[in-house]
Scaffold this motif. Structure first.
Motif, PDB file in Angstrom:
ATOM      1  N   ALA A  16       0.830  -1.203   0.000  1.00 50.96           N
ATOM      2  CA  ALA A  16       0.000   0.000   0.000  1.00 50.96           C
ATOM      3  C   ALA A  16       0.870   1.262   0.000  1.00 50.96           C
ATOM      4  O   ALA A  16       0.559   2.243  -0.687  1.00 50.96           O
ATOM      5  CB  ALA A  16      -0.927  -0.015   1.212  1.00 50.96           C
ATOM      6  N   LEU A  17       1.961   1.233   0.755  1.00 52.73           N
ATOM      7  CA  LEU A  17       2.877   2.376   0.783  1.00 52.73           C
ATOM      8  C   LEU A  17       3.563   2.560  -0.573  1.00 52.73           C
ATOM      9  O   LEU A  17       3.708   3.684  -1.068  1.00 52.73           O
ATOM     10  CB  LEU A  17       3.923   2.177   1.886  1.00 52.73           C
ATOM     11  CG  LEU A  17       3.412   2.257   3.324  1.00 52.73           C
ATOM     12  CD1 LEU A  17       4.481   1.758   4.301  1.00 52.73           C
ATOM     13  CD2 LEU A  17       3.011   3.689   3.672  1.00 52.73           C
ATOM     14  N   ALA A  32       1.196   4.024  -3.001  1.00 57.03           N
ATOM     15  CA  ALA A  32       0.972   5.451  -2.761  1.00 57.03           C
ATOM     16  C   ALA A  32       2.057   6.299  -3.424  1.00 57.03           C
ATOM     17  O   ALA A  32       1.772   7.381  -3.950  1.00 57.03           O
ATOM     18  CB  ALA A  32       0.929   5.722  -1.258  1.00 57.03           C
ATOM     19  N   THR A  33       3.299   5.803  -3.410  1.00 59.85           N
ATOM     20  CA  THR A  33       4.368   6.567  -4.058  1.00 59.85           C
ATOM     21  C   THR A  33       4.164   6.635  -5.569  1.00 59.85           C
ATOM     22  O   THR A  33       4.646   7.567  -6.220  1.00 59.85           O
ATOM     23  CB  THR A  33       5.757   5.947  -3.781  1.00 59.85           C
ATOM     24  OG1 THR A  33       5.867   4.664  -4.426  1.00 59.85           O
ATOM     25  CG2 THR A  33       5.999   5.785  -2.287  1.00 59.85           C
ATOM     26  N   SER A  42       1.133   6.756  -7.083  1.00 53.64           N
ATOM     27  CA  SER A  42      -0.206   7.265  -7.396  1.00 53.64           C
ATOM     28  C   SER A  42      -0.187   8.601  -8.120  1.00 53.64           C
ATOM     29  O   SER A  42      -1.195   8.997  -8.706  1.00 53.64           O
ATOM     30  CB  SER A  42      -1.018   7.403  -6.098  1.00 53.64           C
ATOM     31  OG  SER A  42      -0.441   8.419  -5.263  1.00 53.64           O
ATOM     32  N   GLN A  56       0.021  11.360  -6.580  1.00 53.19           N
ATOM     33  CA  GLN A  56      -0.452  12.345  -5.607  1.00 53.19           C
ATOM     34  C   GLN A  56       0.697  12.933  -4.791  1.00 53.19           C
ATOM     35  O   GLN A  56       0.660  14.107  -4.409  1.00 53.19           O
ATOM     36  CB  GLN A  56      -1.464  11.685  -4.667  1.00 53.19           C
ATOM     37  CG  GLN A  56      -1.967  12.607  -3.557  1.00 53.19           C
ATOM     38  CD  GLN A  56      -2.901  11.890  -2.594  1.00 53.19           C
ATOM     39  OE1 GLN A  56      -3.228  10.716  -2.786  1.00 53.19           O
ATOM     40  NE2 GLN A  56      -3.331  12.592  -1.558  1.00 53.19           N
ATOM     41  N   TRP A  57       1.727  12.120  -4.561  1.00 53.30           N
ATOM     42  CA  TRP A  57       2.794  12.538  -3.662  1.00 53.30           C
ATOM     43  C   TRP A  57       4.117  12.797  -4.374  1.00 53.30           C
ATOM     44  O   TRP A  57       4.836  13.733  -4.025  1.00 53.30           O
ATOM     45  CB  TRP A  57       3.010  11.473  -2.586  1.00 53.30           C
ATOM     46  CG  TRP A  57       1.782  11.151  -1.810  1.00 53.30           C
ATOM     47  CD1 TRP A  57       0.914  10.110  -2.023  1.00 53.30           C
ATOM     48  CD2 TRP A  57       1.245  11.884  -0.711  1.00 53.30           C
ATOM     49  NE1 TRP A  57      -0.126  10.139  -1.121  1.00 53.30           N
ATOM     50  CE2 TRP A  57       0.056  11.220  -0.297  1.00 53.30           C
ATOM     51  CE3 TRP A  57       1.656  13.031  -0.024  1.00 53.30           C
ATOM     52  CZ2 TRP A  57      -0.722  11.678   0.752  1.00 53.30           C
ATOM     53  CZ3 TRP A  57       0.882  13.479   1.031  1.00 53.30           C
ATOM     54  CH2 TRP A  57      -0.291  12.814   1.411  1.00 53.30           C
ATOM     55  N   MET A  87       2.792  11.164   3.567  1.00 53.71           N
ATOM     56  CA  MET A  87       2.201  10.018   2.871  1.00 53.71           C
ATOM     57  C   MET A  87       1.928   8.873   3.845  1.00 53.71           C
ATOM     58  O   MET A  87       0.885   8.214   3.782  1.00 53.71           O
ATOM     59  CB  MET A  87       3.150   9.562   1.765  1.00 53.71           C
ATOM     60  CG  MET A  87       2.613   8.428   0.910  1.00 53.71           C
ATOM     61  SD  MET A  87       3.920   7.615  -0.067  1.00 53.71           S
ATOM     62  CE  MET A  87       4.777   6.691   1.247  1.00 53.71           C
ATOM     63  N   VAL A 136      -1.722   6.862   4.596  1.00 54.55           N
ATOM     64  CA  VAL A 136      -1.971   5.462   4.203  1.00 54.55           C
ATOM     65  C   VAL A 136      -2.396   4.674   5.446  1.00 54.55           C
ATOM     66  O   VAL A 136      -1.610   4.519   6.383  1.00 54.55           O
ATOM     67  CB  VAL A 136      -0.706   4.840   3.584  1.00 54.55           C
ATOM     68  CG1 VAL A 136      -0.943   3.364   3.269  1.00 54.55           C
ATOM     69  CG2 VAL A 136      -0.315   5.591   2.310  1.00 54.55           C
TER      70      VAL A 136
END
Length: 309
Positions: free
Chosen positions: A229-230, A233-234, A236, A238-239, A302, A306
């Motif tokens: 999941a982390l 997220a990187t 995505s 978004q960050w 981030m 999450v």
């Protein structure tokens, strides 16, 4: 070594390093986790805060062969790797190994050398070998690069390319000491003399045993879900501009296992990932435009966003 002996050695390692690097327990743990995970360490900070002393202390305490190279603008790749010289007595060229043929290579102020010299370390860091004049030469085991780097805004620095930064498992900063630690430094003996008096706590073979023990640390399926999941997220958008590679994800997991071993646990917990993630991935990522945060602050934001699975 059994598990009790291993934990005793690791505890002595941290205690001895703490007598030299005062008031920096988190950085000491991070450095040891990086080496136990078989990675290379980048220390980025201002001159004079103890970067070189930490590298030398780690090498001595771990009982490893140590070489230091001061990176400068005129340093050539052959100054690191070595060169073949014609010897009349042998009627041929003889290879003279450079300082990279060691167990711990301190690349001091690595970003003061040009890109060509920086790139000379890529094969050594990734493959633990060096190819010179058509022949591949293995490096000693274990092999670590501990590099120090001055802030990029200082004069005479060459930013490390992404491919070079990706070879470093972790990037840490030391920062200024707190008041109590600085008083101990001011009133104590010279740190270079103190390092010279240190005795190894482990041998090379014992260190390799500890590195093998890291691989045995248990990782649950739910922990892997959280790590994925982390990583997602990187990626995505978004960050960060671009996300973590699979190789970086594997590196983070190795670090988490090493941190668990240092904490005396036989399994990884979410706190291991959360504590080490900024040091393990921030140097590999570029925040999106308008983020308004530095790399590490963006990673921490981030992590907070999450949820745990």
């Amino acid at each position: 070594m059994n598990s009790v002996e291993l934990q005793s050695r690791l505890s002595r390692l941290k205690s001895q390093i703490s007598t030299i690097i005062v008031g920096k327990p988190i950085q000491i743990d991070d450095s040891l986790a990086c080496l136990l995970a078989g990675g290379h360490l980048l220390i980025e900070d201002l001159p004079g805060v103890g970067k070189t002393t930490l590298a030398h202390t780690l090498a001595v305490t771990l009982g490893l062969q140590f070489s230091r190279v001061q990176f400068t603008a005129d340093l050539m790749p052959s100054d690191l790797i070595g060169v073949s010289i014609f010897e009349r007595q042998k009627e041929g060229f003889v290879f003279h190994p450079g300082p990279v043929f060691t167990q711990v290579l301190l690349a001091d102020e690595i970003n003061r050398a040009g890109p060509k010299t920086q790139s000379a370390l890529l094969e050594a860091m990734e493959e633990h070998q060096v190819s010179v004049e058509g022949e591949t030469r293995p490096l000693p085991k274990p092999f670590f690069v501990i590099a120090t780097q001055n802030p990029s805004e200082q004069l005479g620095t060459y930013p490390l390319p992404e491919s070079q930064l990706d070879r470093f498992l972790m990037c840490i900063t030391l920062g200024y000491p707190d008041r109590q630690a600085e008083r101990a430094l001011l009133s104590g003996s010279d740190r270079r003399e103190a390092v010279a008096q240190l005795q190894p706590v482990m041998t090379s073979n014992e260190l390799i045993e500890a590195m093998n023990a890291v691989k045995q640390i248990f990782v649950s399926e739910s922990l892997l879900d959280y790590l994925q999941a982390l990583i997602a997220a990187t990626r995505s958008g978004q960050w960060f501009v671009a996300g973590l590679s699979p190789r970086a994800g594997i590196a983070v997991l190795r670090l988490a296992r090493a941190r668990a071993l240092l904490a005396g646990r036989d399994h990884v917990v979410p706190d291991d990932l959360q504590a080490l993630l900024p040091q393990a991935i921030a140097h590999r990522l570029q925040p999106v435009a308008g983020a308004g945060r530095g790399r590490r602050e963006q990673v921490r934001a981030m992590i907070e966003a999450v949820p745990l699975p």
